[in-house]
Design an enzyme around this catalytic site. Structure first.
Site, PDB file in Angstrom:
ATOM      1  CE  LYS A   1      -1.184 -33.739  19.493  1.00  0.00           C
ATOM      2  NZ  LYS A   1      -0.404 -33.188  20.458  1.00  0.00           N
ATOM      3  CB  THR A   2      -3.197 -27.196  16.293  1.00  0.00           C
ATOM      4  OG1 THR A   2      -3.807 -28.718  17.086  1.00  0.00           O
ATOM      5  CG2 THR A   2      -3.963 -26.654  15.397  1.00  0.00           C
TER       6      THR A   2
ATOM      7  NE  ARG B   1      -1.912 -25.504  24.175  1.00  0.00           N
ATOM      8  CZ  ARG B   1      -2.514 -26.699  23.866  1.00  0.00           C
ATOM      9  NH1 ARG B   1      -2.162 -28.314  24.079  1.00  0.00           N
ATOM     10  NH2 ARG B   1      -3.064 -27.090  22.708  1.00  0.00           N
TER      11      ARG B   1
ATOM     12  CG  ASP C   1      -6.415 -31.648  16.786  1.00  0.00           C
ATOM     13  OD1 ASP C   1      -5.769 -33.032  17.517  1.00  0.00           O
ATOM     14  OD2 ASP C   1      -7.315 -30.488  17.751  1.00  0.00           O
TER      15      ASP C   1
ATOM     16  CB  THR D   1      -3.400 -36.756  22.334  1.00  0.00           C
ATOM     17  OG1 THR D   1      -4.594 -37.641  23.055  1.00  0.00           O
ATOM     18  CG2 THR D   1      -2.301 -35.627  22.802  1.00  0.00           C
TER      19      THR D   1
END
Ligand SMILES: Nc1ncnc2c1ncn2[C@@H]1O[C@H](COP(=O)(O)OP(=O)(O)OP(=O)(O)O)[C@@H](O)[C@H]1O
Ligand SMILES: [Mg+2]
Length: 375
Positions: free
Chosen positions: A84-85, A237, A129, A178
């Site tokens: 997302k980031t 990640r 965020d 999230t």
């Protein structure tokens, strides 16, 4: 007053804060953040997987560029570590505009947000965020900013206070969350584009691993990458993190090459099982199966049993356990599926599992209880 952008920004690491059980992320921290930003894709072309979100976003951005106007506000939702980031930063670089970054919990007062918004240049991207954690008064201020590019600045206190409307530059808000379910309706409705990020296929994770291995200068064989991809819980990640741990092992215990054998031995050492469950995931499953007889049990109780915060269990462990068909969320609480009992090597209770819909839990390819890759 210090500029609002000076405050500690990205809540990235907060979202996956290393839990006491996670041997791999316990070694994370600063190194993680530095490497993570080095491994971030910088353009849509570089961004692997998420074909639906990427194609739709490409159209949104291309349309906006042609019209010479900032694109609609974008909401990206999905479990931690899916990109997302990375996508938010890519939106800025694709548009050739600045990205100002903050996070929901960092915006305590609506005045902070008003200052941020009025500092935006024309067409800038504001990335918030964990937007579901924004304080309510700030959220209300955001409505008007998103819709009319205007904020009301309140001057004075009490009955004499007046609201002075202030024009702000047209901008694009990119929100990441999230927990899309915690977003209020009015906020969600103001996003013109909502991208729901999905877990990655093992083949996509292999592409992520190949790219990261090249950037890190690690020699990674096809079978080695398949082994890591299959244990990465559908998450880039985690794939990158496991790659770094396996690389350490390869350098110290082998000739530096990441082969299947090296990956297997390293991942066994780090308690990452063949489905990719780490110690916290297994602790959650074990508590559910062994201590609560398979459930149903509430998430708060489950979290206490494993010594974690409920939101970590809910946001970090559960999405993958659900997608892997090991755990089901029911109105009465969490329930272990048959696959969970089998995965822990426990006999499935006679009389079956107290849930009819378990078989309907969607399966992510590569997350079945079967071995993922041929030897
Ligand atoms: N599509 C992708 N291609 C290549 N690498 C990726 C991709 N998506 C994520 N990554 C890698 O995974 C790391 C984590 O991604 P990112 O920080 O964007 O996730 P996130 O969804 O914002 O997570 P969080 O919810 O925890 O903030 C990035 O640093 C990058 O290295
Ligand atoms: Mg993030």
């Amino acid at each position: 007053m210090s500029a609002p952008f000076d405050r500690p920004l990205l809540a990235e690491s907060d979202a996956v804060g290393p839990g006491p059980f996670d041997a791999v992320s316990a070694q994370a921290g600063d190194e993680e953040r530095v490497v993570e930003s080095a491994l971030r894709p910088h353009s849509l072309a570089d961004f692997i997987g998420q074909p639906k979100v990427a194609r739709q976003l490409d159209l949104v951005l291309e349309g906006a560029k042609r019209r010479g106007r900032p694109p609609d506000h974008v909401l990206l939702s999905g479990p931690p570590g899916l990109g997302k980031t990375s996508l938010a930063l890519i939106i800025g670089s694709e548009l050739g505009t600045a990205v100002k970054i903050t996070s929901g919990p960092a915006i305590e007062r609506s005045g902070d947000l008003a200052a941020m918004l009025s500092n935006l240049g024309p067409g800038d991207v504001l990335f918030i965020d964990e937007i579901h954690r924004i304080a309510r008064p700030a959220e209300e201020l955001l409505y008007m900013a998103m819709e009319d590019f205007r904020v009301d600045v309140v001057v004075g206190k009490g009955p004499g206070a007046t609201a002075i409307p202030l024009e702000i530059n047209p901008f694009t808000l990119v929100g990441a969350t999230t927990r899309a379910g915690l977003l209020t309706g009015p906020l969600r409705d103001r996003f013109g584009f909502v991208g729901q990020m999905e877990f990655y296929e093992p083949a996509e994770l292999q592409l992520v691993l190949a790219r990261s291995a090249a950037l890190l200068g690690v020699e990674l064989t096809e079978a080695g990458s398949a082994e890591i991809a299959g244990r990465s819980r559908g998450t880039p990640r985690i794939a990158n993190r496991l790659l770094r741990r396996v690389r350490d092992y390869a350098e110290v215990k082998a000739d530096g090459r990441v082969t299947r054998q090296v990956a297997e031995a390293a991942l066994a050492l780090y308690d990452v099982d063949h489905l990719g469950l780490d110690r916290l995931d297994r602790a959650v499953l074990e508590a559910l199966v062994m201590r609560f007889g398979g459930g149903p049990v509430g998430v708060a109780t489950l979290a206490v049993a494993v010594g974690e915060e409920p939101h970590t269990v809910e946001e970090v462990c559960e999405p993958f356990l659900v997608r892997a068909g090991l755990l089901a969320r029911t109105p009465r609480g969490r329930v272990a599926t048959e696959a969970a009992w089998r995965h822990l090597g426990q006999p499935v209770p006679r009389g079956g599992i107290p849930l009819g819909s378990v078989t309907a839990v969607p399966q992510v390819p590569g997350t079945s209880a079967e071995p993922l890759f041929d030897a």
